[in-house]
Write a protein that holds these residues in place. Sequence first.
Motif, PDB file in Angstrom:
ATOM      1  N   LYS A   1       2.169   6.872  -6.942  1.00  0.00           N
ATOM      2  CA  LYS A   1       1.618   9.072  -7.028  1.00  0.00           C
ATOM      3  C   LYS A   1       1.808   9.349  -7.291  1.00  0.00           C
ATOM      4  O   LYS A   1       1.432  10.521  -7.963  1.00  0.00           O
ATOM      5  N   ILE A   2       3.345   9.969  -6.680  1.00  0.00           N
ATOM      6  CA  ILE A   2       4.105  11.188  -6.191  1.00  0.00           C
ATOM      7  C   ILE A   2       5.725  10.404  -8.083  1.00  0.00           C
ATOM      8  O   ILE A   2       6.267  11.230  -7.581  1.00  0.00           O
TER       9      ILE A   2
ATOM     10  N   ASN B   1       2.215   1.329  -3.196  1.00  0.00           N
ATOM     11  CA  ASN B   1       0.580   1.771  -4.370  1.00  0.00           C
ATOM     12  C   ASN B   1       0.950   3.755  -4.232  1.00  0.00           C
ATOM     13  O   ASN B   1       0.924   4.535  -5.172  1.00  0.00           O
ATOM     14  N   ASP B   2       1.256   3.997  -3.042  1.00  0.00           N
ATOM     15  CA  ASP B   2       1.083   5.535  -2.482  1.00  0.00           C
ATOM     16  C   ASP B   2       2.413   6.094  -2.930  1.00  0.00           C
ATOM     17  O   ASP B   2       2.166   7.770  -3.770  1.00  0.00           O
ATOM     18  N   LEU B   3       3.300   5.926  -3.458  1.00  0.00           N
ATOM     19  CA  LEU B   3       4.746   5.935  -3.772  1.00  0.00           C
ATOM     20  C   LEU B   3       4.569   6.409  -5.574  1.00  0.00           C
ATOM     21  O   LEU B   3       4.636   7.179  -6.190  1.00  0.00           O
TER      22      LEU B   3
ATOM     23  N   ASP C   1       0.602  -1.233   0.202  1.00  0.00           N
ATOM     24  CA  ASP C   1       0.060  -0.239   0.070  1.00  0.00           C
ATOM     25  C   ASP C   1       1.000   0.903  -0.053  1.00  0.00           C
ATOM     26  O   ASP C   1       0.610   2.185  -0.683  1.00  0.00           O
ATOM     27  N   GLU C   2       1.968   0.934   0.953  1.00  0.00           N
ATOM     28  CA  GLU C   2       2.710   2.319   0.701  1.00  0.00           C
ATOM     29  C   GLU C   2       3.684   2.309  -0.915  1.00  0.00           C
ATOM     30  O   GLU C   2       4.242   3.631  -1.101  1.00  0.00           O
TER      31      GLU C   2
END
Length: 155
Positions: A79-80, A75-77, A72-73
């Motif tokens: 995005k940037i 996947n968040d990264l 999940d981390e």
Amino acid sequence: MSQEIERKFLVKGDFKKDAFKETRIIQGYLSSVPERTVRVRVKGDKGFLTIKGIGDESGASRFEWEKEIPADEANDLLKICEPGVIDKTRYLVKAGQHTFEVDEFYGDNDGLTVAEVELDSVDQKFEKPDWLGEEVTGDARYFNSMLMKNPYKNW
């Protein structure tokens, strides 16, 4: 520091019949400068953060550091990350004493399939399967960080 030694080849034939594992990979780059690439990867249900240094003259050896992180981390990264995503399936194929990682690309890199083999030394001998094509080890066009910027469809 860990040194990665690998050689990269185009794939010219059917390797899938010999594959013993396949995993979908989505990856992006927080930094894609040649001196230090910082990659974020979701590989199956796991996340990874990888830092690679600039390659040696042959392109076969370079510093590599990798750390598993929660998916999940990762996947968040993603995005940037810089624009462009690498989407591929990695197949593991045993040949002699080595295991080749064969990447079949999708999206803007559809139609490209490359194989890498990790070695203990730059001049280590290894068995070359019939489906192994031209060597592209030092050709920067085939680096994933470059395929993100200049995808195969644009060649």
